[in-house]
Design a protein around this motif. Structure first.
Motif, PDB file in Angstrom:
ATOM      1  N   THR A   1      -7.664  61.622  97.468  1.00 32.67           N
ATOM      2  CA  THR A   1      -8.491  60.498  97.906  1.00 32.67           C
ATOM      3  C   THR A   1      -9.056  59.729  96.723  1.00 32.67           C
ATOM      4  O   THR A   1      -9.727  58.714  96.905  1.00 32.67           O
ATOM      5  CB  THR A   1      -9.660  60.997  98.778  1.00 32.67           C
TER       6      THR A   1
ATOM      7  N   ARG B   1      -2.663  51.818 100.195  1.00 31.82           N
ATOM      8  CA  ARG B   1      -3.526  52.937 100.589  1.00 31.82           C
ATOM      9  C   ARG B   1      -4.992  52.551 100.398  1.00 31.82           C
ATOM     10  O   ARG B   1      -5.599  52.843  99.364  1.00 31.82           O
ATOM     11  CB  ARG B   1      -3.173  54.177  99.775  1.00 31.82           C
ATOM     12  N   SER B   2      -5.541  51.898 101.399  1.00 34.94           N
ATOM     13  CA  SER B   2      -6.945  51.494 101.313  1.00 34.94           C
ATOM     14  C   SER B   2      -7.900  52.671 101.458  1.00 34.94           C
ATOM     15  O   SER B   2      -9.095  52.533 101.218  1.00 34.94           O
ATOM     16  CB  SER B   2      -7.249  50.446 102.383  1.00 34.94           C
ATOM     17  N   ASP B   3      -7.383  53.838 101.870  1.00 36.94           N
ATOM     18  CA  ASP B   3      -8.232  55.015 102.043  1.00 36.94           C
ATOM     19  C   ASP B   3      -8.374  55.827 100.766  1.00 36.94           C
ATOM     20  O   ASP B   3      -8.981  56.906 100.781  1.00 36.94           O
ATOM     21  CB  ASP B   3      -7.660  55.907 103.144  1.00 36.94           C
ATOM     22  N   VAL B   4      -7.828  55.333  99.664  1.00 41.44           N
ATOM     23  CA  VAL B   4      -7.861  56.063  98.386  1.00 41.44           C
ATOM     24  C   VAL B   4      -8.546  55.206  97.328  1.00 41.44           C
ATOM     25  O   VAL B   4      -8.310  53.994  97.239  1.00 41.44           O
ATOM     26  CB  VAL B   4      -6.430  56.421  97.920  1.00 41.44           C
ATOM     27  N   SER B   5      -9.400  55.834  96.528  1.00 46.54           N
ATOM     28  CA  SER B   5     -10.024  55.149  95.393  1.00 46.54           C
ATOM     29  C   SER B   5      -9.085  55.196  94.194  1.00 46.54           C
ATOM     30  O   SER B   5      -8.470  56.237  93.924  1.00 46.54           O
ATOM     31  CB  SER B   5     -11.358  55.813  95.028  1.00 46.54           C
TER      32      SER B   5
ATOM     33  N   ALA C   1     -12.401  53.551  98.003  1.00 49.25           N
ATOM     34  CA  ALA C   1     -11.786  53.774  99.310  1.00 49.25           C
ATOM     35  C   ALA C   1     -12.651  53.123 100.380  1.00 49.25           C
ATOM     36  O   ALA C   1     -13.875  53.111 100.277  1.00 49.25           O
ATOM     37  CB  ALA C   1     -11.642  55.272  99.576  1.00 49.25           C
TER      38      ALA C   1
ATOM     39  N   THR D   1     -13.992  52.760 104.315  1.00 50.60           N
ATOM     40  CA  THR D   1     -14.286  53.688 105.410  1.00 50.60           C
ATOM     41  C   THR D   1     -13.774  53.175 106.745  1.00 50.60           C
ATOM     42  O   THR D   1     -13.478  53.947 107.642  1.00 50.60           O
ATOM     43  CB  THR D   1     -15.792  53.923 105.510  1.00 50.60           C
TER      44      THR D   1
ATOM     45  N   SER E   1     -11.139  50.983 109.305  1.00 51.65           N
ATOM     46  CA  SER E   1      -9.722  50.659 109.420  1.00 51.65           C
ATOM     47  C   SER E   1      -9.484  49.290 110.021  1.00 51.65           C
ATOM     48  O   SER E   1      -8.395  48.743 109.921  1.00 51.65           O
ATOM     49  CB  SER E   1      -9.003  51.713 110.285  1.00 51.65           C
TER      50      SER E   1
ATOM     51  N   SER F   1     -15.710  46.129 104.470  1.00 49.63           N
ATOM     52  CA  SER F   1     -15.163  46.840 103.316  1.00 49.63           C
ATOM     53  C   SER F   1     -13.664  46.584 103.163  1.00 49.63           C
ATOM     54  O   SER F   1     -13.144  46.551 102.040  1.00 49.63           O
ATOM     55  CB  SER F   1     -15.431  48.340 103.444  1.00 49.63           C
ATOM     56  N   VAL F   2     -12.964  46.400 104.283  1.00 51.84           N
ATOM     57  CA  VAL F   2     -11.525  46.108 104.222  1.00 51.84           C
ATOM     58  C   VAL F   2     -11.289  44.745 103.589  1.00 51.84           C
ATOM     59  O   VAL F   2     -10.483  44.590 102.672  1.00 51.84           O
ATOM     60  CB  VAL F   2     -10.894  46.180 105.628  1.00 51.84           C
TER      61      VAL F   2
END
Length: 632
Positions: free
Chosen positions: A50, A192-196, A211, A213, A215, A221-222
């Motif tokens: 992550t 991969r927006s869920d990974v920093s 990352a 939070t 979706s 944040s997206v």
């Protein structure tokens, strides 16, 4: 020839040393430092990381370090992990038919270590400490050594290609090599927006994204992360799209046609989270913009395709950049139609509160979440507008022959068929309440400037419309709809045209002969490498038929479909529309100007003219206030 034979001496067949075999294998996978980063990042993401950190020195030639917080590698498997064809991602042949991970071949670490000074340190949750192993590029590995480290993996690649001078001399300058790394990491960040991710070059932070939070594309944040990677102008001038059909889903962002590029540097396409540079998919998106982009301009987009893994083959390219679909033609058509319908939306169907750029078109955060094929017709949009009701367009339905006759009219003459539409609306010319929530998107006309621009007022502020460009698009779209109903008209040629081809091209024509016939072509073989054209679509009689046939066959060879006929006919209709649209310096009444605004709101692609230029721009009250320094 005799000299060659005299000097030839047969060499015996021998088994290559493992390190030399690894170096040869590395030649297919490790092209440059960016290739190393790609393989290591894919391993990190496959491990469930992550957070990933990439440290680069001198463009990657001196040092590449990739650290992650993934699952890690157990001590007992660490030496096995760096050997060839060792992987935890596939076990049987059936696994290869539905690969769900980014990597799967089990040769990346062995290939990289064969052309560099390599060290890997990893700690699995089951181990009390981290363990490391290293190699100097000769296939000889050190003994396992304990090390201090958190759970996850850290790989260091130093002195890339130090033992293969022939490869090293082809490396570019450090700045160029890092540019390739930066673009690769950017693509990974988008996928991969869920990974920093953190990217550092020569001890200087280059990129750092957290990352997200949420979706949902509407999640702050997206959009913030996407704006950080693609830039605020892209976010302000793009549409979020989401389509589904059978076993395939498409979502992402597509730039408005007015936000175009001279290069393909803002085109990002992912299939099941994998970076792809697929010629078929890129061509599909290009075709989707074909009627709104001109002059060698390119669209910008970030698109994600999701489909069952068994329907896509990822094992067709050494670097895994290309894929093959079980039904490529269907995927191509789905992608083309989805993007085309998104960018063709009438103005009245757009929603959301955009923050337009000065001198640019509007739309920020516009969302088109719908199933493929679900669209309101222009008449349905018109019915929802309570402020005016158009009468029937009885006089604005010229036949195809009338359209052809109009094409030969003098350029400066006005077109009565087109002019008549201006009187078909009854709009209250008195000033409406522009603060009402039910006013149209383009507002109400207030004045005309120099016979060129229409000034209108809407809820946001000022709308400036290029009346010739806007009416040109309205007329063009109507001509296209008319042609769709009469496109089967075929005209025999007085003198048949011979088209010289090669055997492969003739074979493509034979496979698609019925398709040519449906488009109005009558073609028959004239020999093994020649065709005879005896009839063509009526609008194309004066076109370059030989060149058109060659282009159509080329398209069919690449994508299994062709839009060459449609594009050529559209060019003709576009010219006719340009000649028939209202001209500059023509004075319009308020009713005529409002009629044009209402037409624009229900016409597809009315945001830009037939030549790709914007037809209108929005100035918010805040922008106007800033010009006069109000509130400062």
């Amino acid at each position: 020839m005799s000299t060659v034979l005299e000097t030839f001496s047969r060499q015996t067949i021998e088994q290559l040393p493992s390190y030399l075999a690894d170096q040869i294998a590395a030649g297919e996978v490790i092209e440059r430092p960016a290739s190393v980063v790609k393989e290591l990042l894919e391993n990190a993401l496959d491990s469930g990381a992550t957070s990933v950190e990439i440290l680069i020195e001198e463009g990657g030639e001196k040092s590449i370090v990739v650290s992650d917080n993934g699952e890690g590698i157990p001590k007992a498997e660490l030496l096995l992990a760096v050997s060839r064809h060792a992987t935890s991602k596939i076990k049987t042949g059936s696994d290869l038919e539905a690969v769900a991970t980014l990597g799967f071949r089990g040769e990346a670490l062995a290939s990289i270590s064969s052309v560099s000074r390599f060290e890997i340190m990893s700690r699995h949750a089951s181990d009390s400490a981290a363990w490391s192993v290293s190699s100097e590029g000769e296939g000889i590995w050190s003994a396992l050594k304990p090390a201090a480290g958190k759970q996850g993996t850290r790989v260091r690649v130093a002195d890339l290609f130090f033992n293969t001078p022939a490869r090293k001399k082809f490396l570019r300058a450090a700045r160029t090599e890092f540019m390739h790394i930066d673009q690769l990491v950017k693509r990974m960040m988008l996928s991969r927006s869920d990974v920093s991710f953190k990217l550092v070059h020569n001890q200087k932070m280059v990129r750092h994204v957290q990352a997200v939070t949420g979706s949902s594309p509407e999640h702050s944040s997206v959009t913030k992360r996407l704006a950080q990677l693609m830039g605020q102008p892209f976010m302000q001038q793009s549409l979020h799209i989401s389509y589904e059909a059978q076993d395939i889903a498409l979502h992402g962002w597509v730039g408005l046609p007015t936000f175009n590029r001279s290069q393909t540097d803002m085109q990002y396409l992912f299939v099941n989270g994998r970076i792809v540079r697929d010629r078929l998919l890129s061509y599909a998106v290009k075709q989707a913009y074909s009627d709104v982009l001109y002059g060698g301009r390119h669209p910008a987009y970030v698109l994600f395709i999701e489909m069952p893994h068994e329907l896509v083959d990822v094992n067709v390219h050494p670097a895994k950049y290309e894929v093959r679909f079980a039904n490529g033609r269907w995927v191509y058509d789905f992608l083309r139609r989805s993007v085309r319908d998104s960018v063709a939306k009438p103005v009245a169907s757009e929603s959301g509160s955009g923050l337009p750029l000065e001198g640019g078109n509007i739309s920020q955060g516009l969302s088109l979440n719908q199933k493929a094929g679900q669209r309101l017709s222009p008449s349905e949009f018109q019915a929802t507008m309570a402020f005016q009701h158009p009468v029937e367009h009885k006089a604005f339905n010229p036949s195809l022959q009338q359209m052809l006759d109009q094409r030969h009219a003098a350029e400066g003459q006005s077109n009565p068929l087109i002019s008549e539409v201006m009187g078909q609306y009854t709009v209250n010319a008195s000033a409406p309440d522009t603060h009402s929530s039910d006013i149209p998107r383009l507002g109400f006309a207030k004045a005309q400037l120099h016979g060129v621009y229409i000034l209108a007022e809407n809820q946001k502020g000022l709308v400036l419309v290029d009346m010739h460009a806007a009416h040109e698009r309205v007329v063009y779209e109507r001509f296209k709809k008319q042609w769709e109903g009469e496109r089967l008209i075929s005209q025999p040629l007085l003198v048949p045209i011979a088209v010289a081809l090669d055997c492969a091209q003739v074979a493509v024509w034979q496979l698609n002969e019925s398709g040519f016939r449906k488009l109005g072509f009558e073609i028959e073989p004239l020999g093994p490498e020649q065709l005879k054209v005896t009839a063509v679509p009526a609008l194309l009689v004066k076109s370059d038929i030989v060149g058109l046939i060659n282009d159509m066959i080329a398209d069919l060879s690449v994508a299994g479909q062709t839009q060459q006929v449609e594009e050529l006919i559209n060019e003709i209709l576009s010219t006719m529309a340009c000649h028939g649209a209202v001209r500059a310096n023509r004075q319009l009444s308020l009713s005529e100007m409002n009629a044009l605004l209402r037409e624009m709101e229900v016409t597809e692609r009315s945001d830009q003219c037939n030549h790709g230029r914007p037809t209108w721009i929005q100035f918010s009250m805040a922008q106007l206030d800033s010009l006069f320094m109000r509130g400062q």
